[in-house]
Design an enzyme around this catalytic site. Structure first.
Site, PDB file in Angstrom:
ATOM      1  CG  ASN A  92      -1.518   1.426   1.486  1.00 46.00           C
ATOM      2  OD1 ASN A  92      -2.341   1.779   0.792  1.00 46.00           O
ATOM      3  ND2 ASN A  92      -0.802   2.110   2.498  1.00 46.00           N
ATOM      4  CE1 TYR A 161       0.162   7.916  -6.723  1.00 47.04           C
ATOM      5  CE2 TYR A 161      -1.779   8.469  -7.827  1.00 47.04           C
ATOM      6  CZ  TYR A 161      -1.270   7.875  -6.809  1.00 47.04           C
ATOM      7  OH  TYR A 161      -2.066   7.037  -6.035  1.00 47.04           O
ATOM      8  CB  VAL A 196      -9.796   7.895  -0.211  1.00 45.50           C
ATOM      9  CG1 VAL A 196     -10.458   7.607   1.250  1.00 45.50           C
ATOM     10  CG2 VAL A 196     -10.209   6.737  -1.267  1.00 45.50           C
ATOM     11  CB  THR A 198      -6.003   9.797   2.952  1.00 39.15           C
ATOM     12  OG1 THR A 198      -5.626   9.891   1.291  1.00 39.15           O
ATOM     13  CG2 THR A 198      -6.955   8.721   2.746  1.00 39.15           C
TER      14      THR A 198
END
Ligand SMILES: NC(=O)c1ccc[n+]([C@@H]2O[C@H](COP(=O)([O-])OP(=O)(O)OC[C@H]3O[C@@H](n4cnc5c(N)ncnc54)[C@H](O)[C@@H]3O)[C@@H](O)[C@H]2O)c1
Length: 267
Positions: A92, A161, A196, A198
């Site tokens: 992850n 990315y 998400v 985060t």
């Protein structure tokens, strides 16, 4: 017993100190697995492991820099000795550094390649060595790597990315093929999370504004939601539940896939 039950499994979650990784570690533990958190964030990683242990799970923390081979050897050895085995790897840990292509910096591209590609590849290598028959864990297992919806769509500001996450997707498929053909007994899959909120997700929303692509972070988030058929951002638990599924016996005939968990954004 539920096919999603992970009682007796031993998992290593990289980047598990916070964000999606912490949620995945929690979900794996809730499904019955013992969990080792590996991260460069030592205090946050220890706290995350303590939180799991406080809920009754067998859990530990090991310092792991996924870009470093010796660090992987230490983390896998610690997982096997402290948890009593090694059946699950969640690859992850990841970094995202936003830039328009016209401004991209070599050092930023190299950093994303190091963490997202080298880190994932070394994780697969050391999981195979430990989990395959005759390895120090030796019972086969499951690897789930965290790619991104960025591997399936073109979103401005994240070319480097997106390239690294496409690499995660391809490595997953090749690794699954080798594991099957060479009898390692390890299923290898990845997921493509949507956005998400985060630390990483919120930073990205700000960075695309700084790059001049959106007038505000709210507009950037609104554009993502507008492109998402289910009409919302992702939640940590959306990703964590998909990981539990892919690690479980419910996914016993699934290997070499990338599962979108993006509300349909990449469709
Ligand atoms: N948040 C999103 O919107 C989103 C979407 C798609 C994919 N992802 C991917 O999900 C994963 C987790 O993202 P997140 O949002 O939780 O990010 P985050 O930045 O909140 O957490 C990333 C974690 O990885 C750790 N890490 C970074 N470099 C490391 C290294 N060299 N060795 C070990 N650990 C390292 C960090 O310390 C941190 O704990 C990443 O791979 C990311 O690319 C995130």
């Amino acid at each position: 017993m539920s096919k999603f039950d992970l009682t007796g499994r031993k998992a290593l979650v990289t980047g598990g100190a916070r964000g999606l990784g912490a949620g995945m570690a929690e979900a794996l533990a809730a499904a019955g697995a013992a969990v080792m958190i590996g991260d460069i964030l030592v205090d946050a990683g220890r706290d995350a492991a303590k939180t799991l242990a406080g809920k009754g799970a067998k859990a530990g923390f090991v310092t792991l820099d996924v870009t470093d081979e010796a660090s992987w050897q230490k983390a896998v050895a610690a997982t096997i000795s402290e948890l009593g085995g090694y059946d699950i790897l969640v690859n992850n840990a990841g970094v995202e550094i936003t830039s328009l292509v016209i401004d991209v910096k070599a050092a930023d591209l190299a950093r994303m390649c190091a963490v997202n590609i080298v880190g994932t590849g070394l994780g697969m290598k050391h999981a195979f060595r430990a989990m395959k028959p005759g390895g120090p864990a030796g019972k086969g297992g499951a690897i789930v790597s965290i790619a991104s919806v960025a591997a399936t769509i073109a979103f401005p500001g994240i070319a480097g990315y997106s390239g690294t996450k496409s690499a995660v997707d391809r490595m997953t498929r090749v690794a699954a093929t080798e594991s099957g053909k060479l009898g390692y007994g390890v299923r290898v899959n990845c997921i493509y999370p949507g956005l998400v909120p985060t630390d990483m997700g919120m930073q990205l929303a700000g960075d695309v504004v700084a790059a001049g692509l959106f007038p505000s972070a709210e507009a950037a988030v609104g554009a993502v939601i507008g492109q998402t058929p289910l009409g919302r951002l992702g939640e940590v638990s959306d990703m964590a539940d998909a990981v539990v599924f892919l690690c479980s016996d419910a996914a016993r005939f699934i290997t070499g896939v990338g599962l979108p968990v993006d509300g349909g954004m990449g469709t």
